[in-house]
Design an enzyme around this catalytic site. Structure first.
Site, PDB file in Angstrom:
ATOM      1  N   GLY A 635      21.246 -76.886 -38.062  1.00 45.41           N
ATOM      2  CA  GLY A 635      22.557 -75.877 -37.092  1.00 45.41           C
ATOM      3  C   GLY A 635      21.762 -76.523 -36.230  1.00 45.41           C
ATOM      4  O   GLY A 635      20.885 -77.185 -35.154  1.00 45.41           O
ATOM      5  N   GLY A 640      17.038 -75.832 -29.443  1.00 41.87           N
ATOM      6  CA  GLY A 640      17.411 -77.842 -29.896  1.00 41.87           C
ATOM      7  C   GLY A 640      17.933 -77.028 -31.112  1.00 41.87           C
ATOM      8  O   GLY A 640      18.617 -75.640 -31.914  1.00 41.87           O
ATOM      9  N   ASP A 759      12.220 -57.488 -34.081  1.00 41.98           N
ATOM     10  CA  ASP A 759      14.183 -57.694 -34.354  1.00 41.98           C
ATOM     11  C   ASP A 759      14.190 -58.630 -35.643  1.00 41.98           C
ATOM     12  O   ASP A 759      15.125 -59.647 -36.654  1.00 41.98           O
ATOM     13  CB  ASP A 759      14.909 -59.198 -33.798  1.00 41.98           C
ATOM     14  CG  ASP A 759      15.743 -59.821 -33.510  1.00 41.98           C
ATOM     15  OD1 ASP A 759      16.336 -58.823 -33.821  1.00 41.98           O
ATOM     16  OD2 ASP A 759      16.108 -61.331 -33.505  1.00 41.98           O
TER      17      ASP A 759
END
Length: 931
Positions: A635, A640, A759
């Site tokens: 992924g 990065g 989150d």
């Protein structure tokens, strides 16, 4: 392309043949379902109007001079639509049909002046789907609905009087076909035209062999994920793919797309040919141990194959492999016998030494075993195994050195000793063991047994014992050996040994009021004597058992005081939580909060460090880059790539890890922000020696080389939301509650650390192969993006995060606390119970904010237990002080897990807030303690 002598050049022809061979497996095939050029009789299509339509069927010649049936039209009244409908065309298995129309059309200016004013140099193509051949002169009605318009067709070349006669060819696409067949309808708009040919066909992917997988001729379907194929001969699916057959996507254009999913590989004993189309057997003398890539290799030494296609090589006669030997190792044989045994006799003690065998058998695991038998004085008497009192130093079996000392032999007795050399395949050999023998005879008598054992002193946990010294022995007594055990101990063999150079000893660490059996023997240069007959001695009871009772009473009193103190602390804790809800949380500039602590470990914001590298050194372990092997990219992250790899630290077991890398060209700020997540995660690793099972584990960081990396444990099933969508409906409510309980436990730990996640969402929960859910994504602080029609939370790098999981006070006032995390947890519960459904569906973010302000709350997902939806509503209380703590959530879910029947009640809750009975129980318990 140049032609020579009327023929293509040889090089050109060869290139064309080569291109055809390469491309032919990939070229789409067509299957025609109707072609008017092939009709030899009247087409008998239906026209409208039925009485004065000017469509006329007639024979004509196509561009190649072949006779074909055509329809021509040249209306006198250009204001009237003229329809022409084909007969029913079967679609067979296709969902997309292509219609190729060859036609001519005259320009409107060539018509009489009164006719060309409403003339249009186009015509419309319509179609009508049906499962039966039901069309009549009046059904379906001659209009765009019920017919479906495909397109308006315009001519590229128009005929003029006296001009060149040239036809047009148009290809139109009809998709989403579901019924048995279609009618095509042509609607002319006042122009003179002729339909020269109509061809209807669909495309299909040809048979294909790729990556050792064979796929049949396949018709593309828009709703089908892929065509199922099979492995070619002597190929198999690789292990770990759950025996899924290979599949590949057949595109709508009749072209195979990409590479096969679950690609096959040559099975053991077979290797790939020059291409990936066929697997050939390994020849005799070669083998291939496993499936997949790699070719056949020569058999190891002393082994061979008897047939082609072998996955291992058989050992030659007399040679073997141990069970622990890999198949690629050479075959070996047992060693030869040891050589040149040298004996040294010291009365009843014998030392044996020998030389290494001439042949080790090709192995490095050479060991030796010593055997002993006692033979009688006359040759007629059989030899017997040596008595149990014989001892071997360092051992009798598994010797790695070539020397052994044997004690405890009988005097004046003949013994035969054998020394056998062994290696890992000795047990597999049918030949005689490799043994060297030697005979010896012992000399003088050993000492007589010890007598007169007596107790001279005793206490609750010790015995002082004494015995008679040995007299009239040929040798000086070197030591005495005493062994003892509880009276019922000899049967279990639990003897304890004590040595002494005098004829007395103190035996300590005994149990009070316990009887012990005792035996003593002496050792001289001639060896050990036999043990004396067993004697029994008993330790004393405690002098004051009342002292023990007082100790027990003291312990009970201390426990009572401890329970009382615990109750006071719990009551104070509940009181503090009740009175200090509104001031227990304070936002710092990064959105975290400080907690009024009582000595517990508290999260430290790494951005408070003057040198961020110091925070990394404090909280994250540096790993040598040589310990890490990156295997594949799985992924892309904010900074990065995210990779899967292996971590092998010396002295530890190798394990899979997830690797986040920092892409090149970064700034100092980006590097600091990237490593801040490791500084945060490193603080959640342990409480004492306890690793929390629901927090993602940080393995360490690599900062001394490029690229900079963060290593965490690898979670096989990835993010929770996509995992649930992939397994929609596959888990029971009790399993889903178990997942929610794990997430709540992790959040309880974070809240107790004074850390606010901000989150929390199913996309930031990772799932491993055992379905354990772990909280992750401890990234950068986020701020509310202002002046936006669709408010979202934005990281410092600009990455937008939807606000569907965010509490109202966090949206309005940037007030992030554990209570706002509790709101987010309620959304996660809804995601889990709906198997990854998007919260608030397709509502815009502004609509979500408006709805929540008007007290709208998400309804229960299908088949969601009422108790769980009630808990969600508790988490969505408008007042943050009214929301449950994560400790309460964990307790509530534990009660549901212990009472699975409560999860069967799935009636939807009514509008408004519904308070969970489980949380009411917890609240009432705390309130009762406050009172």
């Amino acid at each position: 392309m140049e032609r020579r002598g009327g023929n293509w050049s040889t090089v050109t022809v060869l290139w064309l043949v080569l291109i055809e061979l390469v491309l032919s497996p990939c070229m789409a095939e067509e299957e025609v379902v109707m072609n008017t050029k092939l009709e030899t009789s009247d087409l008998r299509w239906t026209v409208y109007p039925h009485t004065d339509s000017e469509w006329e069927e007639m024979s004509g010649l196509d561009d190649e001079g072949t006779s074909v049936r055509t329809y021509q039209l040249c209306p006198g009244d250009s204001s009237t639509s003229h329809w022409l409908r084909s007969r029913l065309i079967p679609r067979r298995t296709a969902s997309v049909l292509y219609v190729e129309i060859r036609f001519t059309m005259m320009e409107c200016s060539s018509l009489p002046f009164n006719s060309h004013r409403s003339c249009k140099e186009t015509f419309n193509l319509h179609y009508y789907q049906t499962d039966t051949d039901e069309a009549t002169n009046t059904h379906p009605a001659w209009m765009e609905n019920p017919y479906t318009k495909v397109d308006t067709v315009a001519a590229d070349f128009l005929l003029r009087r006296g001009g060149e006669r040239k036809s047009n060819v148009k290809t139109l696409r009809i998709s989403r076909l579901t019924k048995r067949g279609v009618y095509l309808a042509f609607q002319a708009q006042g122009v003179c035209m002729a339909l020269l040919a109509v061809r209807v066909y669909f495309k299909k992917c040809p048979t294909l062999t790729r990556s050792f997988s064979r796929f049949p001729e396949t018709v593309p379907h828009t709703l089908v994920e892929g065509a199922q194929g099979e492995c070619v001969d002597n190929a198999v699916t690789p292990p770990g793919e759950l025996a899924r057959p290979p599949s590949m996507l057949c595109g709508e254009d009749g072209q195979w797309v990409g590479q096969p999913a679950t690609a096959c590989a040559c099975r053991p004993g077979y290797e790939a040919t020059d291409t990936d189309l066929r697997c050939k057997a390994c020849p005799v003398g070669q083998y291939k141990a496993g499936p997949g890539v790699g070719g056949c290799v020569l058999c190891p030494t002393n082994s061979n194959t008897l047939v082609t296609g072998s996955s291992y090589c058989l050992c030659r006669p007399g040679y073997h492999r141990a069970d622990s030997d890999p198949t690629h190792t050479p075959c070996t044989r047992p060693p030869s016998a040891p050589r040149s045994i040298v004996t040294q006799i010291n009365d009843t003690m014998v030392t044996l030494e020998w030389s290494e065998p001439l042949e080790r058998g090709g192995r490095g695991d050479l060991t030796y075993s010593v055997g002993c038998v006692r033979c009688g004085a006359s040759p007629q008497r059989a030899c017997l195994p040596c008595e149990e009192g014989v001892s071997y130093r360092p051992s009798q079996h598994g010797l790695s050195q070539r020397r052994v000392v044997i004690r405890g032999l009988l005097p004046h007795t003949t013994y035969t000793f054998t020394v056998q050399s062994e290696n890992g395949v000795s047990q597999l050999s049918l030949s005689e063991p490799s043994v060297e023998r030697v005979n010896i005879t012992t000399s003088r008598d050993v000492p007589a047994p010890v007598s007169g054992i007596r107790r001279t002193k005793a206490s609750e946990n010790s015995l002082t014992l004494q015995w008679n010294s040995l007299q009239n022995t040929h040798y000086t007594v070197l030591e005495y050996q005493l062994r003892y055990c509880p009276k019922d101990g000899p049967e279990s063999g639990q003897w304890q040994y004590v040595t002494s150079v005098v004829s007395s000893v103190v035996v300590s660490n005994l149990q009070r009021s316990t009887s012990y059996q005792v035996q003593v023997r002496a050792r001289t240069m001639a060896g050990y004597s036999n043990f004396s007959p067993a004697s029994t001695f008993t330790t004393l009871p405690d002098k004051v058992e009342a002292h023990s009772q007082l100790m027990v009473t003291g312990v009970l009193v201390a426990m009572g005081i401890l329970l009382l103190i615990t109750a006071v602390i719990i009551a104070g804790y509940c009181y503090c939580k009740h009175m200090c809800v509104k001031d227990i949380e304070m936002n710092d500039q990064n959105g975290q909060y400080l907690m009024r602590q009582t000595g517990m470990k508290v999260y430290i914001d790494p951005f408070t460090y003057e040198d961020p590298n110091e925070a990394v050194r404090d909280f994250a372990k540096e790993i040598d880059v040589s310990f890490v092997k990156i295997e594949e990219v799985i992924g892309a992250g904010e900074f990065g790539e995210v990779c899967r790899g292996r971590l092998k630290v010396p002295g530890k077991k190798e394990n899979y890890v997830a690797i986040k890398t920092l892409k090149g060209g970064y700034t100092d700020k980006q590097r600091r922000d990237f490593l801040s997540e490791a500084s945060i995660m490193g603080q959640f690793q342990s409480v004492g020696q306890f690793q929390h099972p629901n927090i993602i584990h940080l393995e360490g960081v690599i900062t001394a080389s490029c690229p900079v990396m963060i290593l965490t444990e690898f979670m096989e099933n990835g993010a929770l939301d996509s995992f649930l969508r992939l397994n929609d409906g596959q888990f029971t409510p009790i399993q889903l509650v178990g997942m929610l309980r794990g997430i709540a436990s992790g959040m309880k730990y974070l809240s107790e650390m004074s850390y606010v996640h901000r989150d929390l969402a199913a996309r930031n929960i990772l799932v491993n192969s055992n379905l354990v859910c772990k909280v992750s994504d401890f990234g950068l602080s986020r701020f509310l993006q202002e002046n936006s029609s669709d408010p979202t939370y934005t990281s410092s790098l600009g990455g937008k995060i939807p606000i569907r999981w965010t509490a109202p006070e966090a949206i309005a006032f940037r007030k992030f606390t554990s209570a706002s995390d509790a709101w987010s947890y309620g959304i996660v519960m809804w995601e889990v119970m709906s198997f990854g459904e998007r919260p608030y569906w397709d509502m815009s973010n502004q609509d979500v904010i408006n709805a929540i302000e008007q007290d709208y709350r998400l309804p229960p997902p299908p088949e969601c237990p009422s108790s769980l939806h009630s808990l969600m509503l508790d988490c969505w209380q408008k007042e943050r002080a009214a929301r449950p703590r994560f400790a309460n959530v964990v307790s509530a879910l534990d009660r549901l897990i212990r009472n699975p029947a409560s999860l069967k009640i799935t009636q939807p809750d009514g509008p408004g807030y519904i308070v969970s009975p489980l949380l009411l129980h917890l609240s009432s318990t705390c309130q009762s303690m406050l009172q």
